[in-house]
Motif scaffolding. Structure first.
Motif, mmCIF file in Angstrom:
data_model
loop_
_atom_site.group_PDB
_atom_site.id
_atom_site.type_symbol
_atom_site.label_atom_id
_atom_site.label_comp_id
_atom_site.label_asym_id
_atom_site.label_seq_id
_atom_site.Cartn_x
_atom_site.Cartn_y
_atom_site.Cartn_z
ATOM 1 N N ARG A 1 53.841 18.646 37.443
ATOM 2 C CA ARG A 1 54.483 19.970 37.502
ATOM 3 C C ARG A 1 53.757 20.882 38.487
ATOM 4 O O ARG A 1 54.386 21.642 39.236
ATOM 5 C CB ARG A 1 54.490 20.624 36.123
ATOM 6 C CG ARG A 1 55.333 19.929 35.078
ATOM 7 C CD ARG A 1 55.353 20.757 33.792
ATOM 8 N NE ARG A 1 56.004 20.026 32.711
ATOM 9 C CZ ARG A 1 55.378 19.453 31.690
ATOM 10 N NH1 ARG A 1 54.060 19.537 31.601
ATOM 11 N NH2 ARG A 1 56.054 18.811 30.759
ATOM 12 N N SER B 1 63.816 20.264 26.883
ATOM 13 C CA SER B 1 64.073 20.041 28.313
ATOM 14 C C SER B 1 65.507 19.614 28.568
ATOM 15 O O SER B 1 65.776 18.723 29.385
ATOM 16 C CB SER B 1 63.095 18.989 28.872
ATOM 17 O OG SER B 1 61.771 19.466 28.831
ATOM 18 N N ILE C 1 59.248 26.114 29.061
ATOM 19 C CA ILE C 1 59.722 24.973 29.851
ATOM 20 C C ILE C 1 61.212 24.730 29.658
ATOM 21 O O ILE C 1 61.909 24.283 30.571
ATOM 22 C CB ILE C 1 58.911 23.700 29.536
ATOM 23 C CG1 ILE C 1 59.172 22.640 30.609
ATOM 24 C CG2 ILE C 1 59.197 23.170 28.134
ATOM 25 C CD1 ILE C 1 58.215 21.495 30.602
ATOM 26 N N MET D 1 62.908 27.103 31.954
ATOM 27 C CA MET D 1 62.816 26.619 33.330
ATOM 28 C C MET D 1 63.804 25.495 33.591
ATOM 29 O O MET D 1 64.452 25.450 34.648
ATOM 30 C CB MET D 1 61.388 26.148 33.628
ATOM 31 C CG MET D 1 61.155 25.728 35.077
ATOM 32 S SD MET D 1 61.581 24.006 35.457
ATOM 33 C CE MET D 1 60.132 23.160 34.820
ATOM 34 N N LYS D 2 63.951 24.566 32.647
ATOM 35 C CA LYS D 2 64.876 23.458 32.867
ATOM 36 C C LYS D 2 66.317 23.944 32.944
ATOM 37 O O LYS D 2 67.139 23.390 33.698
ATOM 38 C CB LYS D 2 64.718 22.417 31.760
ATOM 39 C CG LYS D 2 63.369 21.714 31.772
ATOM 40 C CD LYS D 2 63.165 20.924 33.048
ATOM 41 C CE LYS D 2 61.755 20.333 33.116
ATOM 42 N NZ LYS D 2 61.435 19.464 31.994
ATOM 43 N N GLU E 1 51.581 24.228 31.048
ATOM 44 C CA GLU E 1 53.023 23.994 31.062
ATOM 45 C C GLU E 1 53.806 25.294 31.143
ATOM 46 O O GLU E 1 54.743 25.413 31.937
ATOM 47 C CB GLU E 1 53.426 23.220 29.802
ATOM 48 C CG GLU E 1 54.915 22.952 29.696
ATOM 49 C CD GLU E 1 55.278 22.260 28.389
ATOM 50 O OE1 GLU E 1 55.046 21.054 28.285
ATOM 51 O OE2 GLU E 1 55.775 22.948 27.471
ATOM 52 N N SER F 1 56.000 26.637 34.311
ATOM 53 C CA SER F 1 57.426 26.884 34.089
ATOM 54 C C SER F 1 57.834 28.234 34.675
ATOM 55 O O SER F 1 58.888 28.366 35.307
ATOM 56 C CB SER F 1 57.742 26.837 32.592
ATOM 57 O OG SER F 1 57.502 25.551 32.070
ATOM 58 N N THR G 1 60.361 28.759 37.821
ATOM 59 C CA THR G 1 61.556 29.592 37.669
ATOM 60 C C THR G 1 61.595 30.665 38.754
ATOM 61 O O THR G 1 62.652 30.966 39.323
ATOM 62 C CB THR G 1 61.585 30.237 36.276
ATOM 63 O OG1 THR G 1 61.559 29.212 35.277
ATOM 64 C CG2 THR G 1 62.837 31.080 36.082
#
Length: 346
Positions: free
Chosen positions: A42, A198, A262, A265-266, A328, A332, A336
């Motif tokens: 990441r 996710s 996260i 972000m996904k 993480e 994220s 973003t």
């Protein structure tokens, strides 16, 4: 070019000469928790994306971080091409079962590095990672790993390797669409019987496949599933409400708390790609809402980020934000932000 609009101060704090430490107490690194290969992938991804906006000392800083994360991935890649995910602070591998998600993330990060890096030696390292990992795709069993690998293969195809990799792409996209056809119903347009973590990565993978091939079936499944995910990912104020980790979501119930950065972000990743592919402004609007979640447009009505540090809280529960700021969550936020920066530039 103006200075970077985000800070990498916290990422640098978490990074030592081995790699990026996984956890923090507040924003102080927790060394006893060690390292996660997921986070190195990441971090490599985030640095590569922001490198497009950096120059001078900032570009040098990002390249130094990129070298650290590439070196970590080379170190933990096994002879069979897989990657060991969990490493103790004393650099010893911890017992684990190989992770498809980790393999997929490493494939994606190395493919992105192959495309974005211009330095011959760094590119050579990325190619070596990708080529060694590629044969492991056939043995992957889980859809999030498939989606990451699909995005990696699609990117490689778009940048000049169609003949060798197109059969791999077709296999992965076929697995995802078959899974969707197996589980999707009129009131449940998803790849699995549960919406868990996710989630946005699966429509994103198919959107990447469509971008490389223009296969309309893959676009249709990606849009249908993404639109379903969007409907379940907003609250009554139309702020983003990711699926809570404390129980997930089924047709009969939905967990509210332990919302994770996260997952936001996904979702941003998927809607940003959907906007790039379709031009539909509803996806751009959803990307804006994803970014807003980090700045207080969320169920807790609290900012999740410390902009000066470039750090992000680890999640939202009933009592508000988790003030710990691990790798993480911070990555994220940074990813973003760069997705939003790219959308504004389109």
């Amino acid at each position: 070019m103006s200075p970077l609009p985000v800070s990498f101060k916290h990422v640098r704090r978490l990074t030592d000469d081995t790699g990026l430490l996984e956890h923090a107490l507040g924003f102080i690194p927790r060394r006893k928790e060690g390292y996660s290969t997921d986070d190195q992938a990441r971090a490599l991804w985030a640095c590569l994306e922001w490198l497009d906006y950096a120059e001078g000392a900032e570009a040098d800083m990002l390249c130094e971080l990129i070298d650290t994360y590439l070196s970590f991935l080379q170190w933990v890649q096994r002879d069979d091409g897989h990657f060991h995910n969990n490493i103790a602070y004393d650099r010893t591998p911890e017992d684990e079962t190989p992770s498809d998600d980790c393999l997929g993330r490493c494939l994606w990060a190395s493919a992105l590095a192959m495309v974005k890096l211009r330095d011959r030696d760094r590119t050579m390292a990325a190619i070596d990672l990708f080529e060694k990992a590629l044969p492991r795709i056939d043995g992957m069993r889980y859809p999030r790993g498939w989606a990451y690998a699909l995005a990696a293969v699609a990117l490689s195809i778009r940048h000049g390797d169609p003949w060798r990799l197109t059969p791999v792409l077709e296999t992965l996209a076929g697995r995802l669409t078959d899974l969707y056809r197996r589980h999707a119903k009129a009131d449940w347009l998803w790849y699995e019987p549960v919406l868990s973590y996710s989630n946005g990565v699966m429509p994103w993978g198919l959107l990447c496949a469509y971008e490389a091939t223009k296969r309309e079936e893959w676009l249709a499944v990606a849009k249908e599933s993404l639109d379903f995910l969007i409907r379940l990912s907003v609250n009554e104020k139309m702020h983003v409400r990711p699926i809570g980790n404390r129980g997930w979501c089924t047709p009969g119930r939905r967990a509210l708390w332990d919302q994770q950065p996260i997952d936001v972000m996904k979702l941003a990743l998927a809607v940003s790609k959907a906007y790039g592919v379709t031009g539909d402004p509803k996806y751009a609007d959803m990307a804006r809402r994803c970014r807003g979640w980090y700045y207080g447009d969320n169920d807790a009505a609290v900012p999740m980020v410390d902009a000066e540090e470039g750090a992000c809280c680890d999640g939202i529960g009933e009592r508000g934000a988790n003030r710990n700021k691990g790798a993480e969550s911070t990555l994220s936020f940074l990813l973003t932000e760069v997705l939003w920066a790219r959308m504004k530039g389109q």
